[in-house]
Write a protein that holds these residues in place. Sequence first.
Motif, PDB file in Angstrom:
ATOM      1  N   LEU A   1       0.828  -1.206   0.000  1.00  0.00           N
ATOM      2  CA  LEU A   1       0.000   0.000   0.000  1.00  0.00           C
ATOM      3  C   LEU A   1       0.863   1.257   0.000  1.00  0.00           C
ATOM      4  CD1 LEU A   1      -2.734   1.320   0.059  1.00  0.00           C
ATOM      5  CD2 LEU A   1      -2.854   0.893   2.535  1.00  0.00           C
ATOM      6  N   LYS A   2       1.982   1.244   0.695  1.00  0.00           N
ATOM      7  CA  LYS A   2       2.854   2.414   0.712  1.00  0.00           C
ATOM      8  C   LYS A   2       3.485   2.661  -0.657  1.00  0.00           C
ATOM      9  CE  LYS A   2       4.013   2.169   5.641  1.00  0.00           C
ATOM     10  NZ  LYS A   2       5.085   1.882   6.642  1.00  0.00           N
ATOM     11  N   VAL A   3       3.828   1.598  -1.350  1.00  0.00           N
ATOM     12  CA  VAL A   3       4.373   1.779  -2.702  1.00  0.00           C
ATOM     13  C   VAL A   3       3.302   2.383  -3.613  1.00  0.00           C
ATOM     14  CG1 VAL A   3       5.201   0.569  -4.761  1.00  0.00           C
ATOM     15  CG2 VAL A   3       6.126  -0.016  -2.508  1.00  0.00           C
ATOM     16  N   TYR A   4       2.102   1.846  -3.542  1.00  0.00           N
ATOM     17  CA  TYR A   4       1.010   2.435  -4.325  1.00  0.00           C
ATOM     18  C   TYR A   4       0.785   3.891  -3.912  1.00  0.00           C
ATOM     19  CZ  TYR A   4      -0.569  -1.987  -6.388  1.00  0.00           C
ATOM     20  OH  TYR A   4      -0.660  -3.147  -7.115  1.00  0.00           O
ATOM     21  N   GLY A   5       0.920   4.167  -2.609  1.00  0.00           N
ATOM     22  CA  GLY A   5       0.731   5.528  -2.122  1.00  0.00           C
ATOM     23  C   GLY A   5       1.686   6.506  -2.775  1.00  0.00           C
ATOM     24  N   TRP A   6       2.967   6.115  -2.877  1.00  0.00           N
ATOM     25  CA  TRP A   6       3.918   7.013  -3.527  1.00  0.00           C
ATOM     26  C   TRP A   6       3.600   7.178  -5.009  1.00  0.00           C
ATOM     27  CZ3 TRP A   6       6.554  10.969  -4.210  1.00  0.00           C
ATOM     28  CH2 TRP A   6       7.430  11.109  -5.296  1.00  0.00           C
ATOM     29  N   LEU A   7       3.277   6.082  -5.691  1.00  0.00           N
ATOM     30  CA  LEU A   7       2.984   6.186  -7.113  1.00  0.00           C
ATOM     31  C   LEU A   7       1.786   7.102  -7.364  1.00  0.00           C
ATOM     32  CD1 LEU A   7       3.454   2.439  -8.210  1.00  0.00           C
ATOM     33  CD2 LEU A   7       5.088   4.320  -8.399  1.00  0.00           C
ATOM     34  N   MET A   8       0.798   7.058  -6.466  1.00  0.00           N
ATOM     35  CA  MET A   8      -0.353   7.950  -6.601  1.00  0.00           C
ATOM     36  C   MET A   8       0.042   9.397  -6.331  1.00  0.00           C
ATOM     37  SD  MET A   8      -3.577   8.234  -7.334  1.00  0.00           S
ATOM     38  CE  MET A   8      -4.397   6.640  -7.136  1.00  0.00           C
ATOM     39  N   CYS A   9       0.835   9.615  -5.277  1.00  0.00           N
ATOM     40  CA  CYS A   9       1.291  10.984  -4.974  1.00  0.00           C
ATOM     41  C   CYS A   9       2.097  11.556  -6.120  1.00  0.00           C
ATOM     42  CB  CYS A   9       2.130  10.979  -3.697  1.00  0.00           C
ATOM     43  SG  CYS A   9       1.176  10.755  -2.187  1.00  0.00           S
ATOM     44  N   GLN A  10       2.950  10.740  -6.691  1.00  0.00           N
ATOM     45  CA  GLN A  10       3.778  11.200  -7.802  1.00  0.00           C
ATOM     46  C   GLN A  10       2.921  11.541  -9.019  1.00  0.00           C
ATOM     47  OE1 GLN A  10       6.133   8.199  -9.888  1.00  0.00           O
ATOM     48  NE2 GLN A  10       7.917   9.545  -9.784  1.00  0.00           N
ATOM     49  N   GLU A  11       1.968  10.657  -9.349  1.00  0.00           N
ATOM     50  CA  GLU A  11       1.159  10.861 -10.553  1.00  0.00           C
ATOM     51  C   GLU A  11       0.263  12.085 -10.427  1.00  0.00           C
ATOM     52  OE1 GLU A  11      -2.650   8.589 -12.005  1.00  0.00           O
ATOM     53  OE2 GLU A  11      -0.880   7.498 -12.725  1.00  0.00           O
ATOM     54  N   ARG A  12      -0.323  12.293  -9.232  1.00  0.00           N
ATOM     55  CA  ARG A  12      -1.319  13.359  -9.068  1.00  0.00           C
ATOM     56  C   ARG A  12      -0.783  14.542  -8.277  1.00  0.00           C
ATOM     57  NH1 ARG A  12      -7.145  10.256  -9.238  1.00  0.00           N
ATOM     58  NH2 ARG A  12      -6.432   8.580 -10.617  1.00  0.00           N
ATOM     59  N   GLU A  13       0.526  14.517  -8.054  1.00  0.00           N
ATOM     60  CA  GLU A  13       1.210  15.629  -7.393  1.00  0.00           C
ATOM     61  C   GLU A  13       0.554  15.963  -6.052  1.00  0.00           C
ATOM     62  OE1 GLU A  13       1.292  18.782 -10.249  1.00  0.00           O
ATOM     63  OE2 GLU A  13       2.820  17.803 -11.496  1.00  0.00           O
ATOM     64  N   LEU A  14       0.373  14.945  -5.239  1.00  0.00           N
ATOM     65  CA  LEU A  14      -0.243  15.114  -3.922  1.00  0.00           C
ATOM     66  C   LEU A  14       0.832  15.295  -2.863  1.00  0.00           C
ATOM     67  CD1 LEU A  14      -2.886  12.216  -4.106  1.00  0.00           C
ATOM     68  CD2 LEU A  14      -3.228  14.626  -4.674  1.00  0.00           C
ATOM     69  N   PRO A  15       0.663  16.239  -1.945  1.00  0.00           N
ATOM     70  CA  PRO A  15       1.653  16.419  -0.870  1.00  0.00           C
ATOM     71  C   PRO A  15       1.543  15.336   0.207  1.00  0.00           C
ATOM     72  CG  PRO A  15      -0.161  17.949  -0.598  1.00  0.00           C
ATOM     73  CD  PRO A  15      -0.397  17.278  -1.906  1.00  0.00           C
ATOM     74  N   ALA A  16       0.372  14.732   0.331  1.00  0.00           N
ATOM     75  CA  ALA A  16       0.142  13.688   1.325  1.00  0.00           C
ATOM     76  C   ALA A  16      -1.059  12.860   0.883  1.00  0.00           C
ATOM     77  CB  ALA A  16      -0.107  14.281   2.709  1.00  0.00           C
ATOM     78  N   ILE A  17      -1.224  11.699   1.513  1.00  0.00           N
ATOM     79  CA  ILE A  17      -2.332  10.827   1.136  1.00  0.00           C
ATOM     80  C   ILE A  17      -2.720   9.958   2.329  1.00  0.00           C
ATOM     81  CG2 ILE A  17      -0.880   8.911   0.337  1.00  0.00           C
ATOM     82  CD1 ILE A  17      -2.837   8.582  -2.027  1.00  0.00           C
ATOM     83  N   ASP A  18      -4.020   9.629   2.403  1.00  0.00           N
ATOM     84  CA  ASP A  18      -4.492   8.675   3.404  1.00  0.00           C
ATOM     85  C   ASP A  18      -4.421   7.277   2.813  1.00  0.00           C
ATOM     86  OD1 ASP A  18      -5.095  10.471   5.429  1.00  0.00           O
ATOM     87  OD2 ASP A  18      -7.123  10.841   4.675  1.00  0.00           O
ATOM     88  N   LEU A  19      -3.838   6.369   3.573  1.00  0.00           N
ATOM     89  CA  LEU A  19      -3.736   4.973   3.155  1.00  0.00           C
ATOM     90  C   LEU A  19      -4.622   4.132   4.061  1.00  0.00           C
ATOM     91  CD1 LEU A  19       0.121   4.665   2.598  1.00  0.00           C
ATOM     92  CD2 LEU A  19      -1.654   5.319   0.944  1.00  0.00           C
ATOM     93  N   ALA A  20      -5.393   3.241   3.470  1.00  0.00           N
ATOM     94  CA  ALA A  20      -6.310   2.409   4.245  1.00  0.00           C
ATOM     95  C   ALA A  20      -6.175   0.948   3.834  1.00  0.00           C
ATOM     96  CB  ALA A  20      -7.752   2.871   4.049  1.00  0.00           C
ATOM     97  N   LEU A  21      -5.799   0.110   4.794  1.00  0.00           N
ATOM     98  CA  LEU A  21      -5.864  -1.333   4.601  1.00  0.00           C
ATOM     99  C   LEU A  21      -7.275  -1.772   4.976  1.00  0.00           C
ATOM    100  CD1 LEU A  21      -2.647  -3.096   5.998  1.00  0.00           C
ATOM    101  CD2 LEU A  21      -3.573  -3.208   3.688  1.00  0.00           C
ATOM    102  N   VAL A  22      -7.973  -2.344   4.009  1.00  0.00           N
ATOM    103  CA  VAL A  22      -9.354  -2.764   4.237  1.00  0.00           C
ATOM    104  C   VAL A  22      -9.389  -4.296   4.236  1.00  0.00           C
ATOM    105  CG1 VAL A  22     -11.734  -2.660   3.435  1.00  0.00           C
ATOM    106  CG2 VAL A  22     -10.212  -0.697   3.090  1.00  0.00           C
ATOM    107  N   TYR A  23      -9.641  -4.863   5.403  1.00  0.00           N
ATOM    108  CA  TYR A  23      -9.768  -6.321   5.508  1.00  0.00           C
ATOM    109  C   TYR A  23     -11.246  -6.674   5.483  1.00  0.00           C
ATOM    110  CZ  TYR A  23      -4.827  -6.567   6.647  1.00  0.00           C
ATOM    111  OH  TYR A  23      -3.452  -6.483   6.600  1.00  0.00           O
ATOM    112  N   PHE A  24     -11.632  -7.434   4.453  1.00  0.00           N
ATOM    113  CA  PHE A  24     -13.045  -7.771   4.256  1.00  0.00           C
ATOM    114  C   PHE A  24     -13.247  -9.251   4.545  1.00  0.00           C
ATOM    115  CE2 PHE A  24     -16.587  -9.144   1.480  1.00  0.00           C
ATOM    116  CZ  PHE A  24     -17.581  -8.314   1.988  1.00  0.00           C
ATOM    117  N   ASP A  25     -14.069  -9.550   5.548  1.00  0.00           N
ATOM    118  CA  ASP A  25     -14.384 -10.930   5.924  1.00  0.00           C
ATOM    119  C   ASP A  25     -15.501 -11.429   5.008  1.00  0.00           C
ATOM    120  OD1 ASP A  25     -15.354 -13.291   7.098  1.00  0.00           O
ATOM    121  OD2 ASP A  25     -14.676 -12.650   9.090  1.00  0.00           O
ATOM    122  N   ILE A  26     -15.183 -12.418   4.166  1.00  0.00           N
ATOM    123  CA  ILE A  26     -16.169 -12.854   3.175  1.00  0.00           C
ATOM    124  C   ILE A  26     -17.339 -13.593   3.827  1.00  0.00           C
ATOM    125  CG2 ILE A  26     -14.472 -12.986   1.328  1.00  0.00           C
ATOM    126  CD1 ILE A  26     -14.565 -16.046   1.721  1.00  0.00           C
TER     127      ILE A  26
END
Length: 772
Positions: free
Chosen positions: A106-131
């Motif tokens: 998730l942190k790697v995706y977070g940086w790639l998103m910040c880089q692409e959309r020029e974001l100074p910060a981002i909220d990261l959420a791990l969502v665990y879904f019980d099927i």
Amino acid sequence: MNDVVAYAVAVRTLCEFTAKQGDLDLRFTPSPSAQEGMIGHGVVASRRPPPYQTEVSLAGEYKGLKVRGRADGYDPSSHRLEEIKTHRGDLAAMPANHRHLHWAQLKVYGWLMCQERELPAIDLALVYFDIASQTETVLNERHDAATLQAFFEEQCERFLAWAAQEAAHRASRDEQLGVLRFPHDDFRPSQRVLAESVYRAAASGRVLAAQAPTGIGKTIGTLFPMLKACPGQRIDKVFFLTAKTSGRQLALGAAETLRRSAPALPLRVIELVARDKACEYPDRACHGDSCPLARGFYDRLPQARQMAVEAAAAGATLDKATLRGVAAQHGVCPYYLAQDLTRWSDVLVGDYNYYFDLNAMLFGLTLANQWKVGVLIDEAHNLVDRVRGMYSAQLSLEDIRVARSLAPPALRTAFDRVKRQWKTVCKNQEGAYAVYESVPAGVLNALQQASTAMTELLAEQAALIEPALLAVYFDILHFCRLAELFDGDSLCDLTQPEGAAASAARADSTLCLRNVVPAAFVKPRLAAAHSTTLFSATLRPQAYYQDMLGLPADTAWVDVPSPFTANQLSVQVARHVSTRFAHRRQSLAPIVALMSKQYAAAPGNYLAFFSSYDYLEQVANAFAASHPNIPVWSQSRRMDESARDAFLARFTPASSGIGFAVLGGAFAEGIDLPGKRLIGAFIATLGLPQINPVNEQIRERMDRTFASGYDYTYLYPGMQKVVQAAGRVIRSPSDRGVVHLIDDRFGRREIRELLPSWWALDEAEVRVKQAG
């Protein structure tokens, strides 16, 4: 390091390489199926308000390393990026290193998103879904872009040395494949036709179905052209998939032949072996508290991985023995070492299930890593039945009783509920066998509840669960997963002993989900590959395989000419014999007489094929009684590998005798007995499947779907076995032999049309008539 790596890696692969640590730990299992995972992701996404985005493609580079992947979900209004993980059971039981890996991704995706959309910060959420409960557990963290960039670059730095090595390997591999020459002096005539067809299909990105006769060298004739196509088509991996161990060994041998002919070719070839065949501690569980090879596995894996690729660079095949040796030196599990090395190998040799199963590893990795793959399917006539088996499931009431007797008190109520619902269905069923439009709802709901209850217990007490109970649990999981996929291409039936309906409480019964037409499951696998070649000596008729496997409309078909001639093989039809079940007893004497007459005329080694073990034993006993001086040996039920080897060892250039075997069994295909090792075969059956309620239901379904019920259910599968068995006799242009087709039905036109065109069957019939 200079920015010259030029290597692409998926986010998941990058993080699995750099962020996995500690023990191998499978206690938080079983994970949801791929289908359940997709459904779970869809449920989570449906709960998010617009403008929520799903499957967001992201990519970035660092020092020549290109990192790419798809983030599960992003809310641009709140700048929140989500990584969704489906699970079963108590989340608190998840090993810490699993969550560590999830955060890394998730942190790697977070940086790639910040880089692409020029974001100074981002909220990261791990969502665990019980099927099971359909509930979410959300873990939130806020990170600034600079922190995420530092984390991303740290992971890339850890990977760069390996990436540089891999980029160099790939460049050298493709360069050497570009100049690779066929390892023998020349192609055999028919082998060249096959090889050219495989290369053209790979070059055009198509599916090829090649019917090619036995004995022409199909293994090397398909592997060589697929590898030659790799540089030009930028193919990452070649999957060589087989139905049997013998096919796997032939593929490994062909790859070894190629490498010996081109010492500079850095080709990594790996053999994929089932876990129960590779496990060093079969009595231990797969976690560090139980198995020493799981303890600290990920801490020792990098050294073992490096040793393996160095062994491959030195010319070793990464087969079972080699990987076991590497694993032993580093104290890691050989099975999971092989699983890791699939990401870094060029040719992967394994069973069909690695690509076609419900949770097929190679198929999953192909999608996750966006690999461009070439797939070779050996003895592809087996694929119909094998995929049917992968997408079929059965449970018995006795299974439920056993599970209930072994279950701890907390689970007994769940199994009692299954028993009650099951017995209700049995009681209401008219007759011993019945087909249902869908899985009986009461039984399915009870099974799902039992599965959920046991999953929760496993997360807490995995080490205390009896192996027999665990086996039933996995069978229930498989059944429930297939029930979710149930449609008109499958049957749901329940079989109970005759007269059991009135005493269902005492009777055993079996509930089955039977896949009939596997096309829907094969199609996405074929679509995911750049090119797939299916090859076999029996891919006729074309429409049958097109329909059953869902081959694309633009599939290229080739019927490779046989290099053999009619004067090499005497094909004789015994029209005076019927091998139908009702005529078995009357057939014994004429079959024995025919076999003894052939043996007297030309002593040597023969194989005799029959439709069942009972029929085999009847003929073998009659033959031995009337001809005690002729050596005979028989295939037996449940032969192990050493017994099969001993059976084949009787066929030597200097020996003579008759081996009795079952048509469609271990000795009817995939074995090579050239020259004097085998000079003839007796085939006392058309190989038709037994007529029973199940097969009759399949025939009816085939009639409704394809209007060819009898042919698709009985005739084509039976004749496929006949041609395969007969193909054991002529293996090279110098071979000579005889095949006796023993049944009056072999004289029918519709049967003759399914036999190889190079057989001089009409002339054989004339000889039979004259001899009569």
